[in-house]
Design an enzyme around this catalytic site. Sequence first.
Site, PDB file in Angstrom:
ATOM      1  N   PRO A   2       0.828  -1.221   0.000  1.00  0.00           N
ATOM      2  CA  PRO A   2       0.000   0.000   0.000  1.00  0.00           C
ATOM      3  C   PRO A   2       0.855   1.262   0.000  1.00  0.00           C
ATOM      4  CG  PRO A   2      -0.461  -1.388   1.936  1.00  0.00           C
ATOM      5  CD  PRO A   2       0.685  -1.994   1.217  1.00  0.00           C
ATOM      6  N   GLU A   3       0.534   2.171  -0.909  1.00  0.00           N
ATOM      7  CA  GLU A   3       1.225   3.463  -0.978  1.00  0.00           C
ATOM      8  C   GLU A   3       0.236   4.540  -0.525  1.00  0.00           C
ATOM      9  OE1 GLU A   3       3.213   3.954  -4.789  1.00  0.00           O
ATOM     10  OE2 GLU A   3       3.319   1.797  -5.043  1.00  0.00           O
ATOM     11  N   HIS A  93      -4.954 -14.320   9.510  1.00  0.00           N
ATOM     12  CA  HIS A  93      -3.835 -13.367   9.586  1.00  0.00           C
ATOM     13  C   HIS A  93      -4.193 -12.087  10.344  1.00  0.00           C
ATOM     14  CE1 HIS A  93      -2.094 -16.054   6.696  1.00  0.00           C
ATOM     15  NE2 HIS A  93      -2.922 -15.685   5.735  1.00  0.00           N
ATOM     16  N   ARG A 112       2.115 -11.218   5.626  1.00  0.00           N
ATOM     17  CA  ARG A 112       3.579 -11.337   5.628  1.00  0.00           C
ATOM     18  C   ARG A 112       4.244 -10.631   6.811  1.00  0.00           C
ATOM     19  NH1 ARG A 112       5.970 -10.601  -0.220  1.00  0.00           N
ATOM     20  NH2 ARG A 112       7.809 -11.274   0.923  1.00  0.00           N
TER      21      ARG A 112
END
Length: 277
Positions: A2-3, A93, A112
Amino acid sequence: MPELPEIETIRRDLERVVKGAQVLRVQAEDPLLITPAASRKLKRVAKAQTIDRLDRCGKVLIIGLSGGWSVLQRFGMTGQMYPVQAGETLPPHTRMVWHLVDGRRLVYRDARRFGQTLLVRTADLEKTLREECRLGHDVLEPQLTPIEFAAMLEGHRTPLKCFLLDQRYLAGIGNIYASEILHRARLSPLRSASSLSRKEQCTLLRMIGQVMDEAVAAQGTTISDYVTGEGATGGFQSFLRVYGREGERCRRRGCQGRIQRVVQAQRSTFYCPECQR
Ligand SMILES: [Zn+2]
């Protein structure tokens, strides 16, 4: 990863749905994402507080709590944050859960686990963002003047693409949008940042604003994991001109080039050697 447009979308969604909500308790125990000391402190300071503000600086989401504390959330590669209704099961997650008094749970998921959660006093927020997180000018903040931008570029022999990714100068641009911005500006990612003419600097500055605005309007880009603060996918992936298009035709009208992929600072860069000089 994500930016800025993705984090801004999450921020806007969360502002709409959880701003003003009261926190019952926070569960955050993943030592890869938050230190045990910060986790204990967060539990203590978030209890019974209200989510007062949802802010953002670059790619960092800021959750401001009543009581003078703020939580800085970095999303790493695969971070997601959205509310789950009472009675629904938590998604896989899930790394952090904000239990709200109204029964909803605001979850942070991260497959991750490259994200990070920091806790700071709101009074020290600005200092932490500049000095610890080393974030420069947020690209959605009132735009830099061409003179300020020229001063920022001056003396940097680093390749343009790497300059755009360096959060100490402009905060918020990541790997996908850096390639897109340079294609629109017709500039080679391999050029050194200090080599731009005044005109090229102005074009680059304009394209940074344009790409960011369009990407925010489209609610970000979903390549793999990103979802909005409502759990939906973004829409900007349909507008990408170079990213992920190695070997394909350049989308600039009249250009016969094919998109190339090169590796810069261990990250893929996509560009058209024909029209980007
Ligand atoms: Zn081209």
